[in-house]
Design an enzyme around this catalytic site. Structure first.
Site, short mmCIF file in Angstrom:
data_model
loop_
_atom_site.label_atom_id
_atom_site.label_comp_id
_atom_site.label_asym_id
_atom_site.label_seq_id
_atom_site.Cartn_x
_atom_site.Cartn_y
_atom_site.Cartn_z
N CYS A 2 61.37 44.91 -30.97
CA CYS A 2 60.16 44.22 -30.54
C CYS A 2 59.24 44.19 -31.74
O CYS A 2 58.74 45.23 -32.18
CB CYS A 2 59.50 44.97 -29.38
SG CYS A 2 57.90 44.26 -28.90
N GLU A 106 60.58 37.05 -28.98
CA GLU A 106 61.87 37.33 -29.58
C GLU A 106 62.48 36.01 -30.02
O GLU A 106 62.14 34.94 -29.48
CB GLU A 106 62.78 38.06 -28.59
CG GLU A 106 63.93 38.80 -29.26
CD GLU A 106 63.49 39.70 -30.41
OE1 GLU A 106 63.61 39.24 -31.57
OE2 GLU A 106 63.01 40.81 -30.15
#
Length: 234
Positions: A2, A106
């Site tokens: 992340c 992402e």
């Protein structure tokens, strides 16, 4: 991993969500559309009496580090190995925090390169990423408080996009995560540690959604609403 996320809510919404006394802290939050490693990020801890909101630098520097060269390498901590890594073991036992977000990014590989996605809860609300923090003292005596986001294996929504995702805690589990005492030394140590470990799981895919967004998010210099604009709405 992340490596970018968003927190676009107001200061008042943050305080209400985490039950923070507005008189206990001066406002510092503004909507953020492209939060990146090494930046100051909003975090929630418990001081033993109440919840506190403040800022930590994203990229953990362990208290025992000889210098501050580690943050760029320690923005994420794998849930599966927390208790095997010296940098994460003690914070996992003693210094857990919540990192508020309302979306994270992402990048999915495709034939044209990489397409950024913003992933969030279906209801669009604030959620808490499980984090660890620590405080490092610089050679000249200044304290630097830093943090890392814990990641886990992907759920069914995330799997086609990336092989990791942040650990997202359910609201009812946040109090346990913030418990102040040393989990390894608590009277119910084994039970508490096991309860903490069980929180380190993928969030239900059915309660999340992913939208392709503008490539504006690719640059950390961009921190505007353009970053969260779904390209399916264009």
């Amino acid at each position: 991993m992340c490596g970018r996320y968003t927190l676009t809510v107001t200061w008042e919404e943050l305080l209400m969500r985490y039950l923070i006394d507005p008189d206990s802290v001066s406002p510092f939050h503004i909507p953020r559309y492209n939060i990146a490693p090494s930046q100051q990020v909003t975090a929630i801890i418990h001081d033993g009496t109440r919840r506190r909101i403040g800022q930590l630098q994203w990229g953990l520097v362990p208290s025992w580090a000889k210098d501050a060269s580690m943050p760029g390498k320690m923005i994420n901590a794998r849930s599966e190995t927390l208790e095997n890594k010296p940098a994460y073991k003690i914070p996992f036992y003693r210094k857990r925090c919540l990192i508020p977000a309302d979306g994270f990014y992402e990048w999915q590989k495709n034939e044209h390169g990489k397409q950024p996605f913003r992933i969030r809860l279906r209801d669009g609300g604030i959620f808490s990423m499980a984090g660890l923090y620590d405080t490092w003292v610089t050679p000249d005596g200044q304290k630097r408080s830093t943090c890392t986001v814990i990641t886990t294996e992907p759920n069914a929504l995330m799997a086609p996009i990336h092989n990791r995702m942040p650990v997202i805690l359910r609201k009812e589990d946040e109090a346990l995560w913030l418990r102040r005492e040393d989990a390894s030394a608590a009277g119910d140590a084994q039970a508490m540690l096991q309860a903490l470990r069980e929180l380190l799981r993928p969030y239900p895919a059915s309660e999340m959604q992913a939208e392709p967004v503008s490539s504006a998010v690719n640059s950390v210099r961009n921190d505007t609403e353009a970053c969260i604009q779904s390209i399916t709405d264009a």
